[in-house]
Design an enzyme around this catalytic site. Structure first.
Site, PDB file in Angstrom:
ATOM      1  CB  THR A 163      63.793 -64.483 -38.747  1.00 21.49           C
ATOM      2  OG1 THR A 163      63.402 -63.310 -38.040  1.00 21.49           O
ATOM      3  CG2 THR A 163      62.841 -65.618 -38.376  1.00 21.49           C
ATOM      4  CG  ASP A 173      66.997 -58.544 -34.807  1.00 21.05           C
ATOM      5  OD1 ASP A 173      66.692 -57.516 -35.449  1.00 21.05           O
ATOM      6  OD2 ASP A 173      66.164 -59.327 -34.335  1.00 21.05           O
ATOM      7  CB  SER A 201      66.678 -54.228 -35.033  1.00 22.62           C
ATOM      8  OG  SER A 201      65.393 -54.712 -35.323  1.00 22.62           O
ATOM      9  CB  THR A 210      62.145 -59.349 -42.654  1.00 18.53           C
ATOM     10  OG1 THR A 210      61.683 -59.414 -41.300  1.00 18.53           O
ATOM     11  CG2 THR A 210      62.250 -60.749 -43.232  1.00 18.53           C
ATOM     12  CB  THR A 269      58.710 -50.702 -48.830  1.00 19.92           C
ATOM     13  OG1 THR A 269      58.641 -50.121 -47.532  1.00 19.92           O
ATOM     14  CG2 THR A 269      57.301 -50.970 -49.333  1.00 19.92           C
ATOM     15  CD  GLN A 302      52.644 -39.195 -43.884  1.00 18.57           C
ATOM     16  OE1 GLN A 302      51.606 -39.756 -43.521  1.00 18.57           O
ATOM     17  NE2 GLN A 302      53.051 -38.058 -43.329  1.00 18.57           N
ATOM     18  CB  CYS A 303      50.696 -42.466 -50.744  1.00 18.24           C
ATOM     19  SG  CYS A 303      49.594 -41.112 -50.305  1.00 18.24           S
TER      20      CYS A 303
END
Length: 335
Positions: free
Chosen positions: A13, A56, A58, A88, A159, A270-271
């Site tokens: 970006t 990008d 991704s 990001t 993260t 997952q926490c």
């Protein structure tokens, strides 16, 4: 050596401009803007390496991680530090991957980007890039870091937590290395021993790894077809401290099949905060007995990229299991 920083611009970006199809990277634009801005030239001398094509994030993966690592490795002795400008969405994956790949790193590699393009009047790009340049110049944190919106984080502990906030990243299980306000306050930077040599582990691009997120009502039979001998590793995102449902006895046979195929089963939580502790509850004890390994408080990003790194080193299955439960770069906290 005079203070000089190498900027590696991958895309994202930060350097995008408006097009009729939305924001898109424009080759040469960001480099030109940085050279025109006197503030960047006041910080220190710097050079910029611009990817072609700009991507990008991704679209960034193993090939691009290897290219970034190669630039750092080949130019390591010419610079005080490095800044990687990156989108990001996968920034935390790249930060984690580089932390493992760059063995013996003793200089800062600061990864940063922005939520709003540099071309906009109101943008976080300029401050993030300027501060990252200062952090790389000063070389206090001599490791792979992620800097964003006033927070310097260990790269493999970071993260992405928000797609629309300027505070896009967090380090939920490890304190920030530094907080940046009027001053730069370094808090948990380790006084590690000097390293005389940098080695680069080039990642293999054809290692089949899967990520499976457990959810209520999951049908484990759906995953049976992917558990072939070709699958090398699975990052299993479990509930809480490593718990999985046992209502249909479907998961454990699959895990056992994977283990019999020498597939590494690495269990994350997952926490956002906390650690895996296999065997604490009966619902996780079966995973432990089946041969799964604990990722403790590693992020999923760190677990995935660590598997890529360990497989690329040509280690045996037992060696990889042992290393997954070993703190290599400050990526996990052992209980």
């Amino acid at each position: 050596m005079d203070k000089k920083v190498c900027i590696i611009y991958t895309g994202g970006t930060v350097g995008m401009t408006k097009t009729e199809f939305g924001y898109a990277p424009k080759r040469g634009y960001l480099t030109e803007m940085l050279k025109k801005d006197n503030e960047f030239n006041r910080v220190c001398a710097w050079d910029i390496e611009e990817f072609d094509p700009l991507l990008d994030s991704s679209n960034i993966g193993v090939e691009q991680w290897n290219e970034i690592g190669r630039v750092v490795y080949e130019k390591y002795n010419d610079y005080s530090g490095f800044v990687v400008i990156h989108g990001t969405d996968t920034m935390a994956y790249t930060a984690s991957a580089l932390s493992f790949m760059l063995e013996g790193l003793d200089k800062p590699v600061i990864i940063t980007g922005s939520q709003i393009p540099f071309c906009e009047v109101r943008s976080d790009a300029r401050d993030n890039l300027l501060t990252a340049l200062i952090l790389a110049r000063d070389a206090v944190a001599r490791e792979v870091c992620l800097y964003f919106n006033g927070k310097l984080m260990r790269g493999n502990r970071s993260t992405k937590i928000s797609s629309d906030s300027l505070t896009a990243f967090d380090s939920p299980n490890f304190k920030d290395l530094a907080n940046v306000g009027i001053d730069i306050n370094y808090e948990t930077v380790e006084d590690r021993e000097k390293s005389d040599k940098l080695d680069l582990v080039t990642l293999k691009n054809n290692i089949p790894i899967a990520v499976i997120k457990i959810f209520p009502g999951i049908s484990f039979k759906l995953f049976e077809n992917i558990l072939t001998e070709e699958l090398k590793g699975i990052v299993l995102e479990a509930f809480g401290s490593g718990n999985v449902p046992g209502y249909d006895d479907g998961l454990i046979p699959l895990i056992q099949k994977a283990v019999n195929n020498d597939t590494i089963i690495a269990v994350c939580t997952q926490c956002l905060k906390g650690s895996v502790s296999l065997g604490t509850y009966a619902t996780s004890n079966a995973l432990k007995k089946a041969g799964a390994v604990s990722c403790y408080d590693m992020t999923a990003e760190a677990a995935v990229t660590k598997l890529y790194y360990l497989f690329s080193k040509g280690l045996s299955t037992d060696e990889i299991k042992a290393e997954m439960e070993t703190d290599l770069r400050g990526e996990l906290t052992l209980k």
